[in-house]
Write an enzyme that holds these catalytic residues in place. Sequence first.
Site, PDB file in Angstrom:
ATOM      1  N   GLY A  66       0.864  -1.177   0.000  1.00  0.00           N
ATOM      2  CA  GLY A  66       0.000   0.000   0.000  1.00  0.00           C
ATOM      3  C   GLY A  66       0.894   1.219   0.000  1.00  0.00           C
ATOM      4  N   GLU A  67       0.520   2.211   0.743  1.00  0.00           N
ATOM      5  CA  GLU A  67       1.309   3.451   0.832  1.00  0.00           C
ATOM      6  C   GLU A  67       1.860   3.534   2.252  1.00  0.00           C
ATOM      7  OE1 GLU A  67       2.911   6.543   1.410  1.00  0.00           O
ATOM      8  OE2 GLU A  67       3.213   5.964  -0.659  1.00  0.00           O
ATOM      9  N   SER A  68       3.148   3.334   2.401  1.00  0.00           N
ATOM     10  CA  SER A  68       3.755   3.236   3.737  1.00  0.00           C
ATOM     11  C   SER A  68       3.571   4.503   4.559  1.00  0.00           C
ATOM     12  CB  SER A  68       5.245   2.888   3.631  1.00  0.00           C
ATOM     13  OG  SER A  68       5.942   3.876   2.894  1.00  0.00           O
ATOM     14  N   CYS A 107       6.153  -5.168   0.482  1.00  0.00           N
ATOM     15  CA  CYS A 107       6.235  -3.845  -0.144  1.00  0.00           C
ATOM     16  C   CYS A 107       6.179  -2.745   0.934  1.00  0.00           C
ATOM     17  CB  CYS A 107       5.163  -3.689  -1.218  1.00  0.00           C
ATOM     18  SG  CYS A 107       5.496  -2.391  -2.414  1.00  0.00           S
ATOM     19  N   ARG A 120      12.603   3.416  -0.753  1.00  0.00           N
ATOM     20  CA  ARG A 120      11.201   3.472  -1.196  1.00  0.00           C
ATOM     21  C   ARG A 120      11.131   3.718  -2.703  1.00  0.00           C
ATOM     22  NH1 ARG A 120       7.962   7.703   0.290  1.00  0.00           N
ATOM     23  NH2 ARG A 120       6.143   6.380   0.369  1.00  0.00           N
ATOM     24  N   ILE A 138       5.336  -3.600  -7.685  1.00  0.00           N
ATOM     25  CA  ILE A 138       4.534  -2.410  -7.997  1.00  0.00           C
ATOM     26  C   ILE A 138       5.073  -1.244  -7.179  1.00  0.00           C
ATOM     27  CG2 ILE A 138       2.233  -1.379  -8.000  1.00  0.00           C
ATOM     28  CD1 ILE A 138       1.101  -4.265  -8.036  1.00  0.00           C
ATOM     29  N   ARG A 139       5.692  -0.271  -7.849  1.00  0.00           N
ATOM     30  CA  ARG A 139       6.317   0.868  -7.152  1.00  0.00           C
ATOM     31  C   ARG A 139       7.088   0.370  -5.931  1.00  0.00           C
ATOM     32  NH1 ARG A 139       2.247   4.671  -5.261  1.00  0.00           N
ATOM     33  NH2 ARG A 139       4.038   5.910  -4.707  1.00  0.00           N
ATOM     34  N   HIS A 177       4.766  -8.538  -4.294  1.00  0.00           N
ATOM     35  CA  HIS A 177       3.400  -8.843  -3.849  1.00  0.00           C
ATOM     36  C   HIS A 177       3.053 -10.300  -4.160  1.00  0.00           C
ATOM     37  CE1 HIS A 177       2.041  -4.703  -2.958  1.00  0.00           C
ATOM     38  NE2 HIS A 177       2.943  -4.380  -3.864  1.00  0.00           N
ATOM     39  N   GLU A 192       0.766 -12.014  -2.924  1.00  0.00           N
ATOM     40  CA  GLU A 192      -0.685 -12.198  -2.807  1.00  0.00           C
ATOM     41  C   GLU A 192      -1.421 -11.938  -4.122  1.00  0.00           C
ATOM     42  OE1 GLU A 192      -0.191  -7.780  -2.159  1.00  0.00           O
ATOM     43  OE2 GLU A 192       1.014  -9.571  -1.780  1.00  0.00           O
TER      44      GLU A 192
END
Length: 186
Positions: free
Chosen positions: A47-49, A79, A106, A133-134, A169, A171
Site C-alpha cells: 500500500g502506501e507506507s 512492499c 522506497r 509495484i512501485r 506482492h 498475494e
Amino acid sequence: MKKIGILAVQGAFIEHEKMISDLGYSVVELRQKSDIKSLDGLVLPGGESTVQGKLLNDLDMLEPLKELISSNIPVLGTCAGLILLAQKISNDPNVYFGSLPVTVKRNAYGRQLGSFNCQSDFGAHRDVDMTFIRAPFIESASDDVEILSVVDEKIVAARYKNQIGISFHPELGTDTRVHEYFLSLA
C-alpha cells in the site's frame, strides 16, 4: 485453528486474507487497537507506507504492533510492509517499527510504469512468481539477516528472526509458496 492478523487500515490486505484463508488459517482484519489480540502471525501488506504509518499513529496501533513484533510472532511485510519494518529508509526520514535491521529504498523501481513481474528464487523455492509495484528494495542488511531473494542484483526478500520482509506482492498471483513459508513459522 491458527489466527493470522492482517493490517487492514490501507492497502492490499484482501488478497492476503484470501490466500491465507485458502491455506486453512483463520484471519482477522486489524483495523483498530482492540483487534490486536491472540494472534499467531501478522501480515503487513503493500500500500502506501506513509499513509499506513500515519494511520497506525492516529489509531494508536503502532506501539501495540511493535510489541507484538518484538514478542517474536511471525511477521510478513510486503512492499509497504517491508518499509514499515525497516530500521532505516534511505530516501525518507521516517522510521515506523524499525525492527528489521535493513536499509530500504522506497519506490526504488520508479513510478507505476516501473512495475514488473518476474520469477526468481525465494529461499529454497525456485521460480517463485514476483509482482513488483512501485516497489522498494533492500540496499543493505546487517550480517545476521538471511537474504532470501535477489533480483537484478538487488535484495528483494530477507528474513531476520521472526520477520520476513519482501519487496514484491506474492498475494497477487496464484503461487502460495511465500505465504506457506511464512505460515510454517506460525
